[in-house]
Structure formats: structure tokens, C-alpha cells
Design a protein around this motif. Structure first.
Motif, PDB file in Angstrom:
ATOM      1  N   ARG A  14       0.834  -1.213   0.000  1.00 58.87           N
ATOM      2  CA  ARG A  14       0.000   0.000   0.000  1.00 58.87           C
ATOM      3  C   ARG A  14       0.869   1.263   0.000  1.00 58.87           C
TER       4      ARG A  14
ATOM      5  N   ALA B 121      -8.640   7.667  -5.340  1.00 56.70           N
ATOM      6  CA  ALA B 121      -9.586   6.996  -6.237  1.00 56.70           C
ATOM      7  C   ALA B 121      -8.963   5.748  -6.850  1.00 56.70           C
TER       8      ALA B 121
ATOM      9  N   ASP C   8      -8.761   3.151  -4.190  1.00 58.94           N
ATOM     10  CA  ASP C   8     -10.067   2.883  -3.575  1.00 58.94           C
ATOM     11  C   ASP C   8      -9.990   3.032  -2.054  1.00 58.94           C
ATOM     12  N   CYS C   9      -9.484   4.198  -1.630  1.00 58.53           N
ATOM     13  CA  CYS C   9      -9.390   4.501  -0.204  1.00 58.53           C
ATOM     14  C   CYS C   9      -9.625   5.996  -0.015  1.00 58.53           C
ATOM     15  N   SER C  10      -9.558   6.471   1.211  1.00 57.45           N
ATOM     16  CA  SER C  10      -9.779   7.889   1.480  1.00 57.45           C
ATOM     17  C   SER C  10      -8.495   8.682   1.247  1.00 57.45           C
TER      18      SER C  10
END
Length: 175
Positions: free
Chosen positions: A115, A135, A138-140
Motif C-alpha cells: 500500500r 480513487a 479505492d481509499c480515502s
């Protein structure tokens, strides 16, 4: 020439200056205004047979220009570039690394957890914004910030302290 092409050509020739003036007021740039009018007229030509009220053509073309101009501002590349009358001063070039140093940094990046590595690659190698990186992963945005921060801290720790500059050495000698 077909009847549709003749009608459209007559309309475009008659209204081009007025449309260009509107586009310039929207964009503030003559070249962007020309592009905007061209795009709007191309879309109008494609929709010509669907437009029932030919008296409302100006409204249709203006709405097309407004929609297209709005979508330009949503695109990332528009935030990166803009025209100016004067050239900005050039910043000092970033320090360059030779091939062995680049290879060493890349090897260190490859040792990061997946990550963190993905966040660093997307942010700094690909040049994506925090929002675009979030985006893609797929996380904040907060997760992107924390993963990037941890990754950079890890890389700094593994690279060691930066070389002392001449001003730092002079300052320490003055103490």
C-alpha cells in the motif's frame, strides 16, 4: 454539398464572430475560445437534424460551449497549465541523481509494503494528486496521506541523513 451541410455552413459563417466573443468571455483566452467554438460547432453539426427549433441554435451552441468549458475545468490537465503574458522565473533545477543512485532509491521503494509503495508510485512517479491517488487505490484521501507519510519516513530512515550543505557546515563552525 448536402442541404444540411449548406445550412450548417451558412449558420457557422454568420455566427462565428458572435460565438467567438462569447467563448472569449468564458475562457479569457483567445486560443482557448477558438477551440471552444470549434468543439461547440462540431457538436452542433452532429446534432443538426435533432434540433427542431432552428431559431434556438444560438442558445444550443452557447449551452454546448458552457458545458464544454465547465468540463475543461474538471479535467486535471487544466489545473496544471495556464497561459500568461510573461514567463515565470525558472526555479533551480532539482538535484539530479545518477543511474546508480536512482537504482538505489528504486530498490528502497520496492522494499516498502504494497500500500505504501503504491501510494508513493502514484503520487511521485505518476504525479497524481492525493484525490486521484485515493480513487485509484479505492481509499480515502487521509489514508493516502498517512501511507505516503509513513513511506517517506521509512525511505528517509533507510537512506540516512542528507549530506550537509556548505551553509550548514559554516553555521555549525560559527557556534
Amino acid at each position: 454539398m448536402t442541404d444540411v451541410t449548406e445550412e450548417f455552413s451558412s449558420y457557422a459563417a454568420a455566427r462565428q464572430k458572435a460565438l467567438l466573443r462569447t467563448a472569449f468571455l468564458l475562457t479569457g483566452d483567445y486560443h482557448a475560445a477558438e477551440d471552444l467554438v470549434q468543439i461547440a460547432l462540431a457538436r452542433t453539426y452532429l446534432a443538426w437534424n435533432k434540433i427542431r427549433d432552428k431559431g434556438a441554435l444560438d442558445a444550443f451552441v452557447r449551452r454546448t460551449m458552457i458545458n464544454e468549458h465547465s468540463s475543461w475545468w474538471r479535467r486535471a490537465w487544466r489545473r496544471l497549465e495556464h497561459t500568461t503574458d510573461t514567463l515565470p522565473e525558472r526555479p533551480d533545477p532539482p538535484p539530479t541523481l545518477d543511474q546508480s543512485e536512482r537504482d538505489e532509491v528504486w530498490e528502497l521503494v520496492c522494499t516498502l509494503p504494497p500500500r505504501q509503495r503504491a501510494a508513493v508510485v502514484l503520487r511521485y512517479y505518476e504525479g497524481l494528486s492525493e484525490l486521484e491517488t485515493a480513487a485509484a487505490l479505492d481509499c480515502s484521501v487521509g489514508t493516502v496521506k498517512s501511507q505516503t507519510s509513513r513511506a517517506l519516513a521509512t525511505l528517509r530512515g533507510r537512506l540516512g541523513p542528507p549530506p550537509a550543505s556548505t551553509s550548514t557546515v559554516a553555521e555549525e563552525g560559527a557556534r
